[in-house]
Design a protein around this motif. Structure first.
Motif: not given
Length: 349
Positions: A4-7, A30-32, A101-104
């Motif tokens: 998972v990458v957050a932008l 937590v996003p990677d 993040v978990t739910s998505a």
């Protein structure tokens, strides 16, 4: 397990971005990686983001606002990601709930191309802020009632499957979808609304499940709210014009038509009420009183999740009626400007 990458695209968000990054750090998962796209910033956004542990990407010669900044960033990070990996795109003025993040990630079932957030308004903003919070709570209630289907992948926070983003880009290259040749459309005022239609045109479902709550900024002045809603409404109308009538756009077009009818009916109601009072002695029937009470009850019940103050405000009816008239004015002005081909510029709010 997919990465998972957050932008986070950010233009002069030095004051607001710490809260967004801290909320990401509090995620159950937590996003990677977290990337902040510093787009034409003249403040300390990049330095503040770096101090909070984010990797900073600077846009280069970007003249296409948020969509252009995101396209540049996606071009840089997607080559290192697999099709099953996930990209979370969120606004810098938005804080995600710890379960987002978990739910998505859990909602990324077969056939789902993207998962959008359910947005709520932050505190403050006086009466105008309260009206927006009521509006957002009602929208969240509507999402729940229709089985968590996301009709718009909100720009506040949306998670995409990497494969979906790549297919959108290819579809634009092939001419099956307009808006340029990249991931986000450069021709739309509302890139989140447009990319929703792109995802669904490719045959994917879009959802907003429980646990994907976000808290975002509310507009604190009428001019800011006007510019925000003009961009939203004008963008929605232009996206429908560009896509035309399709199985995907048909429900959106019908909804816009009903919005137009609501404008007409409200104007007729106001005109009729003024005419009755002009006669000097308005007449009230039990039938219309019952209809009015039913309308007030609906307003109060649908504002319940926003708190008792919101319910009291909804019970007065008059204030929300003025807010509705404001929204109708936005609709009429957007329609008029589009029909007369007047250009609507993107303005930061």
């Amino acid at each position: 397990m997919p990465h998972v990458v957050a932008l986070i695209p950010a233009h002069n968000e030095a004051e607001r971005i710490p809260a967004a990054l801290e909320a990401l750090a509090r995620q159950e998962r937590v996003p990677d990686a977290v990337h902040v796209v510093a787009d034409n910033c003249s403040d300390d956004t990049a330095a503040v983001a770096a101090r909070h542990g984010a990797h900073v990407l600077r846009s280069e010669d970007n003249r296409h606002k948020k969509a252009g900044a995101l396209n540049q960033a996606l071009d840089r990070i997607l080559p290192d990601l697999a099709d099953d990996d996930l990209v979370l795109v969120q606004d810098a003025d938005t804080a995600l709930s710890p379960t987002f993040v978990t739910s998505a990630t859990g909602a990324m079932a077969a056939g789902v191309g993207a998962v959008g957030g359910i947005f709520y308004g932050e505190g403050g903003g006086g009466l105008l802020g309260l009206l927006q919070r009521i509006e957002f709570h009602r929208y969240a209630r509507e999402i729940t009632r229709r089985g968590h289907r996301a009709d718009v992948l909100t720009g506040t926070a949306t998670m995409f499957r990497v494969a979906t983003l790549r297919q959108i880009r290819q579809a634009r290259h092939d001419g099956r979808i307009g808006g340029g040749t990249s991931y986000y459309s450069l021709a739309s005022l509302t890139e989140d609304d447009e990319i929703t239609k792109a995802v669904r045109t490719l045959g994917y479902r879009t959802v907003s499940p429980v646990g994907c709550d976000v808290v975002t900024e509310v507009m604190t002045t009428v001019p800011k709210l006007w510019h925000q809603r003009m961009r939203w409404q004008r963008g929605a109308l232009e996206n429908l014009r560009d896509y035309g009538w399709t199985p995907v756009t048909a429900p959106y077009i019908v909804r816009q038509a009903f919005m137009g009818l609501s404008v007409v009916f409200l104007l007729l109601y106001i005109a009729f009420t003024c005419w009755m009072f002009a006669r000097g002695r308005p007449e009230f029937s039990h039938f219309w009183i019952a209809i009015g009470l039913l309308f007030v009850t609906e307003k109060v019940v649908t504002a319940r999740s926003a708190g008792w103050r919101s319910q009291l405000l909804a019970a007065t009816l008059a204030v929300e009626l003025l807010y509705d008239m404001f929204q109708h004015a936005v609709y009429l002005r957007s329609l008029w400007d589009m029909l007369h081909r007047r250009e609507e510029s993107w303005r930061a709010t």
